[in-house]
Design a protein around this motif. Structure first.
Motif, PDB file in Angstrom:
ATOM      1  N   PRO A 200      -3.850 -35.424 -25.057  1.00 18.07           N
ATOM      2  CA  PRO A 200      -3.811 -33.953 -25.026  1.00 18.07           C
ATOM      3  C   PRO A 200      -4.540 -33.287 -26.176  1.00 18.07           C
ATOM      4  CG  PRO A 200      -1.701 -34.854 -25.768  1.00 18.07           C
ATOM      5  CD  PRO A 200      -2.523 -36.013 -25.315  1.00 18.07           C
ATOM      6  N   SER A 201      -4.882 -34.040 -27.242  1.00 18.84           N
ATOM      7  CA  SER A 201      -5.560 -33.450 -28.390  1.00 18.84           C
ATOM      8  C   SER A 201      -7.047 -33.804 -28.437  1.00 18.84           C
ATOM      9  CB  SER A 201      -4.898 -33.921 -29.695  1.00 18.84           C
ATOM     10  OG  SER A 201      -3.535 -33.557 -29.736  1.00 18.84           O
ATOM     11  N   LYS A 223     -11.174 -33.968 -11.536  1.00 20.09           N
ATOM     12  CA  LYS A 223     -10.677 -33.129 -12.614  1.00 20.09           C
ATOM     13  C   LYS A 223      -9.884 -33.929 -13.641  1.00 20.09           C
ATOM     14  CE  LYS A 223      -8.094 -28.835 -13.356  1.00 20.09           C
ATOM     15  NZ  LYS A 223      -7.342 -27.740 -12.687  1.00 20.09           N
ATOM     16  N   SER A 224      -9.275 -35.041 -13.188  1.00 19.22           N
ATOM     17  CA  SER A 224      -8.426 -35.826 -14.082  1.00 19.22           C
ATOM     18  C   SER A 224      -9.218 -36.623 -15.121  1.00 19.22           C
ATOM     19  CB  SER A 224      -7.562 -36.788 -13.268  1.00 19.22           C
ATOM     20  OG  SER A 224      -8.380 -37.668 -12.505  1.00 19.22           O
ATOM     21  N   LEU A 225     -10.546 -36.659 -14.991  1.00 14.10           N
ATOM     22  CA  LEU A 225     -11.353 -37.420 -15.948  1.00 14.10           C
ATOM     23  C   LEU A 225     -11.284 -36.833 -17.358  1.00 14.10           C
ATOM     24  CD1 LEU A 225     -14.669 -38.297 -14.070  1.00 14.10           C
ATOM     25  CD2 LEU A 225     -12.880 -39.863 -14.807  1.00 14.10           C
ATOM     26  N   PHE A 226     -11.316 -35.520 -17.455  1.00 16.95           N
ATOM     27  CA  PHE A 226     -11.465 -34.887 -18.760  1.00 16.95           C
ATOM     28  C   PHE A 226     -10.298 -33.947 -19.053  1.00 16.95           C
ATOM     29  CE2 PHE A 226     -15.933 -35.150 -17.032  1.00 16.95           C
ATOM     30  CZ  PHE A 226     -16.207 -36.365 -17.642  1.00 16.95           C
ATOM     31  N   PRO A 227      -9.646 -34.125 -20.203  1.00 14.04           N
ATOM     32  CA  PRO A 227      -8.549 -33.217 -20.564  1.00 14.04           C
ATOM     33  C   PRO A 227      -9.068 -31.825 -20.893  1.00 14.04           C
ATOM     34  CG  PRO A 227      -9.030 -34.706 -22.382  1.00 14.04           C
ATOM     35  CD  PRO A 227      -9.842 -35.183 -21.218  1.00 14.04           C
ATOM     36  N   SER A 228      -8.279 -30.832 -20.639  1.00 11.19           N
ATOM     37  CA  SER A 228      -8.696 -29.444 -20.836  1.00 11.19           C
ATOM     38  C   SER A 228      -8.886 -29.087 -22.308  1.00 11.19           C
ATOM     39  CB  SER A 228      -7.663 -28.495 -20.222  1.00 11.19           C
ATOM     40  OG  SER A 228      -6.387 -28.704 -20.809  1.00 11.19           O
ATOM     41  N   SER A 229      -8.477 -29.966 -23.206  1.00 13.87           N
ATOM     42  CA  SER A 229      -8.612 -29.700 -24.646  1.00 13.87           C
ATOM     43  C   SER A 229     -10.028 -29.937 -25.154  1.00 13.87           C
ATOM     44  CB  SER A 229      -7.641 -30.594 -25.433  1.00 13.87           C
ATOM     45  OG  SER A 229      -7.875 -31.964 -25.138  1.00 13.87           O
ATOM     46  N   LEU A 230     -10.922 -30.524 -24.339  1.00  9.62           N
ATOM     47  CA  LEU A 230     -12.258 -30.899 -24.797  1.00  9.62           C
ATOM     48  C   LEU A 230     -13.061 -29.692 -25.289  1.00  9.62           C
ATOM     49  CD1 LEU A 230     -13.687 -33.591 -22.332  1.00  9.62           C
ATOM     50  CD2 LEU A 230     -13.123 -33.861 -24.742  1.00  9.62           C
ATOM     51  N   ALA A 249     -18.426 -28.614 -10.678  1.00 12.79           N
ATOM     52  CA  ALA A 249     -17.618 -27.441 -11.016  1.00 12.79           C
ATOM     53  C   ALA A 249     -16.137 -27.783 -11.035  1.00 12.79           C
ATOM     54  CB  ALA A 249     -17.889 -26.322 -10.023  1.00 12.79           C
ATOM     55  N   SER A 250     -15.701 -28.564 -10.057  1.00  9.80           N
ATOM     56  CA  SER A 250     -14.284 -28.922  -9.997  1.00  9.80           C
ATOM     57  C   SER A 250     -13.901 -29.904 -11.081  1.00  9.80           C
ATOM     58  CB  SER A 250     -13.958 -29.521  -8.620  1.00  9.80           C
ATOM     59  OG  SER A 250     -14.643 -30.752  -8.429  1.00  9.80           O
ATOM     60  N   THR A 251     -14.916 -30.575 -11.671  1.00  7.92           N
ATOM     61  CA  THR A 251     -14.647 -31.589 -12.690  1.00  7.92           C
ATOM     62  C   THR A 251     -14.623 -31.008 -14.094  1.00  7.92           C
ATOM     63  OG1 THR A 251     -15.756 -33.237 -11.312  1.00  7.92           O
ATOM     64  CG2 THR A 251     -15.395 -33.816 -13.612  1.00  7.92           C
ATOM     65  N   ILE A 252     -15.563 -30.116 -14.421  1.00  8.07           N
ATOM     66  CA  ILE A 252     -15.611 -29.584 -15.775  1.00  8.07           C
ATOM     67  C   ILE A 252     -15.339 -28.080 -15.823  1.00  8.07           C
ATOM     68  CG2 ILE A 252     -17.251 -31.355 -16.473  1.00  8.07           C
ATOM     69  CD1 ILE A 252     -19.459 -29.312 -16.382  1.00  8.07           C
ATOM     70  N   GLY A 253     -15.125 -27.481 -14.667  1.00  6.66           N
ATOM     71  CA  GLY A 253     -14.882 -26.047 -14.642  1.00  6.66           C
ATOM     72  C   GLY A 253     -13.606 -25.631 -15.346  1.00  6.66           C
ATOM     73  N   HIS A 254     -12.671 -26.578 -15.533  1.00  4.52           N
ATOM     74  CA  HIS A 254     -11.409 -26.251 -16.207  1.00  4.52           C
ATOM     75  C   HIS A 254     -11.504 -26.398 -17.718  1.00  4.52           C
ATOM     76  CE1 HIS A 254     -11.357 -30.607 -16.103  1.00  4.52           C
ATOM     77  NE2 HIS A 254     -10.338 -30.624 -16.935  1.00  4.52           N
ATOM     78  N   SER A 290     -17.326 -21.012 -14.931  1.00  4.56           N
ATOM     79  CA  SER A 290     -17.637 -20.352 -16.190  1.00  4.56           C
ATOM     80  C   SER A 290     -17.167 -21.201 -17.361  1.00  4.56           C
ATOM     81  CB  SER A 290     -16.955 -18.975 -16.247  1.00  4.56           C
ATOM     82  OG  SER A 290     -17.177 -18.355 -17.489  1.00  4.56           O
ATOM     83  N   LEU A 291     -18.014 -21.261 -18.390  1.00  3.21           N
ATOM     84  CA  LEU A 291     -17.660 -21.921 -19.648  1.00  3.21           C
ATOM     85  C   LEU A 291     -17.780 -20.862 -20.742  1.00  3.21           C
ATOM     86  CD1 LEU A 291     -19.641 -25.275 -19.190  1.00  3.21           C
ATOM     87  CD2 LEU A 291     -17.189 -24.877 -18.802  1.00  3.21           C
TER      88      LEU A 291
END
Length: 596
Positions: A200-201, A223-230, A249-254, A290-291
């Protein structure tokens, strides 16, 4: 030692009878522990080669010699767990191999470091398991047991390493902030590891391969590949192949906190996002995600597909975008429409848009294989500050070292871009290379004819500029006020001789040998068509500008070769202000073959 009392120095007593007292009575033992800790921690920044590879027979880092200075220093070091928190298995294995130690010695050293680190955040590196797996395999399990305390991990992802994580539904790493994965081409295993990783960090993730397999299957983007904290994501070299924009988009959009995104492929590999240019979703480009905090975006692969990707992500207007062109794109017009759309959006945006709030592009920086577009107006300064990233950067991989065709094709593309975007507000031009061929001057003059508002020209002979070299004749030709071109290289179609850089006020020369031989010719030259030194050519063109009412205000020489006072006086008579740093030595010349 001067503060020791006479009693201590009495023969047969104190310091002479007890060698340990020499150090224990020294002022170095009175240093505050906080200061010692700071000094010891500075030792951790010693380069790896000297960090572990000293002349002693210990596997411990060489900095640990401070623990043998005195009892006080040893106590401070042993009670500072941060000193023992860096575990470089690669260096330990290399030193063990050099000393013919068994792997068990490495394991015991790792256990010692782990014990003395007292569970503070760990910095672990083991990038080369493939090197040692066959000759002296290392048991990674002692480190794996402390996975929850690892802050930074650089790891080689081999089959044996993957086996250690197999069977885990979740790999808990609450402190992990930086992760660097060097994999062997099995991207599916990398994806499986990332899916199981609970970090998570995690703020920085790098994925790169040492394999040269171009038939590698792509990661199953989820989407589960990359945590949103990146905050920083680097995916490099044959890791990702062929993904459509909606999947990306669905992978890194979050990743709403993402500040830096780098996606690069080898030129020989299949193009990154290879399916994008064939996707029907690109009929009418529109942002898919959006990023909002992105500061840097760097892409390579198929140019058309990468520019399409840029069109499908909404990023801040001030974000720096870098695009690496492929040589095949330099000679093709297929990618130009999409590239021009992106450049207009980023460099010359329509009014009443988010991007229009930025100042216009004011500075162009040309290097041998790249051009940078800066919004920063140097306002007569000689160089762009090193901490100032360009708003947009275009570069390419030069695959033909002995040929100038790619360089010229790149120059022609850049000229067309400046014309088509268009860019009318360029006030500063920085040239770090000038092609050394007969067409160099004509190409540059044609390009400069499209940016007539340049007031500052920086000419820096970059000794590392390969393979194009530096043309002194082209340099002097650029400074001529009246130029003539023919054929497709005509800078302006208006009748009469075109004016070259008519608003030029500041000239900065760096690493230019003023005694090099050039051919000075053309109208306005008192020398006619003769061989002369650069200083003679400069004096002629500067005087020509002065006589025509286009006098240069400032001429500055920085580390130019073989300059003397007479040259400075001659050139100074042609400008309002002459600046010279006093350097009289030779220029820096480096053979490219020497750097390989």
């Amino acid at each position: 030692m001067q503060t020791l009392s006479a009693e201590t120095l009495t023969p047969g007593v104190g310091i002479l009878s007890d060698p340990a007292a020499i150090v224990d009575a020294s002022p170095i033992t009175t240093l505050p522990p906080e200061l010692l800790v700071h000094l010891f921690l500075c030792c951790l920044h010693i380069p790896n080669k000297s960090f572990y590879h000293d002349e002693n027979s210990s596997l411990l880092p060489s900095w640990t010699s401070v623990t043998a200075v005195c009892r006080y220093w040893r106590a401070v070091a042993l009670n500072t767990p941060q000193l023992w928190s860096q575990i470089d298995v690669d260096s330990l294995m290399a030193k063990a191999d050099e000393l013919a130690y068994p792997t068990t010695a490495v394991i015991e050293t790792v256990k010692l470091l782990l014990g003395r680190s007292k569970r503070v955040p760990l910095d672990v590196q083991y990038l080369k398991p493939q090197t040692y797996d066959t000759m002296m395999p290392f048991d990674f399990r002692p480190i794996l047991a402390e996975f929850g305390h690892i802050f930074s991990l650089r790891i080689g992802h081999t089959e044996k390493m993957v086996e250690l994580f197999t069977g885990s539904n979740s790999i808990h790493a609450p402190l992990l902030s930086r992760l660097y994965i060097l994999h062997n081409g099995d991207v599916a295993a990398v994806a499986s590891f990332l899916t199981c990783l609970d970090a998570p960090s995690l703020e920085e993730l790098t994925i790169i391969t040492y394999a040269t397999r171009y038939d590698t299957e792509s990661i199953n983007w989820t989407k589960s590949l990359f945590p949103s904290s990146l905050k920083r994501l680097y995916i490099l070299y044959d890791t990702l192949l062929g993904a459509d924009p909606s999947t990306i988009a669905s992978t890194i959009g979050h990743l709403l906190h993402l500040e830096r995104l780098v996606l690069r492929e080898r030129p020989q590999a299949s193009a990154l996002f290879q399916t994008l240019s064939h996707s029907p979703t690109f009929a009418e480009p529109s942002p898919l995600f959006s990023l909002p905090h992105l500061q840097e975006l760097s892409l390579s692969g198929g140019t058309a597909s990468c520019t399409h990707f840029i069109e499908h992500v909404r990023i801040p207007a001030a974000a720096s975008v870098a695009l690496l062109l492929q040589p095949r794109d330099l000679r093709s017009s297929i990618f130009r429409p999409s590239l021009l759309r992106v450049l207009r959006q980023r460099l010359n945006p329509p009014r009443n848009t988010d991007n229009s709030s930025l100042p216009p592009v004011a500075t162009l920086v040309f290097q041998s294989q790249s051009v940078d577009f800066h919004t920063l107006d140097l306002d007569g300064a000689p160089e762009v500050p090193p901490d100032q990233p360009p708003l947009f950067s275009l570069s390419y991989n030069n695959t033909s070292r002995g040929s100038d065709s790619e360089v010229r094709a790149f120059m022609q593309q850049m000229r067309q871009i400046v014309l088509d975007v268009p860019l009318h507000n360029i006030t500063t031009l920085v040239l770090r290379f000038l092609r050394d061929d007969e067409d160099a001057a004509a190409d540059w003059i044609a390009l400069l004819g499209t940016i007539c508002n340049v007031t500052t020209l920086v000419l820096h002979h970059d000794p590392f500029s390969h393979p194009t070299g530096w043309s002194e004749d082209a340099m002097v030709s650029l400074l001529r006020l009246h130029t003539t071109t023919t054929g497709s290289d005509t800078a302006l179609s208006a009748p009469g001789p075109p004016l070259n850089l008519p608003n030029l006020k500041h000239i900065f020369l760096s690493n230019i040998d003023l005694t090099e031989s050039i051919l000075v010719s053309g109208s306005g030259s008192a020398l006619g068509s003769v061989q002369a030194e650069i200083v003679d050519g400069l004096e002629c063109v500067l005087r020509e500008r002065k006589d025509a009412g286009c006098m240069v205000k400032v001429l500055a020489l920085k580390e130019c070769g073989n300059v003397d006072g007479d040259m400075v006086q001659r050139l100074g008579s042609c400008v309002l202000c002459m600046e010279w740093d006093g350097y009289i030595g030779p220029t820096v010349e480096i053979s490219y073959s020497d750097t390989e």
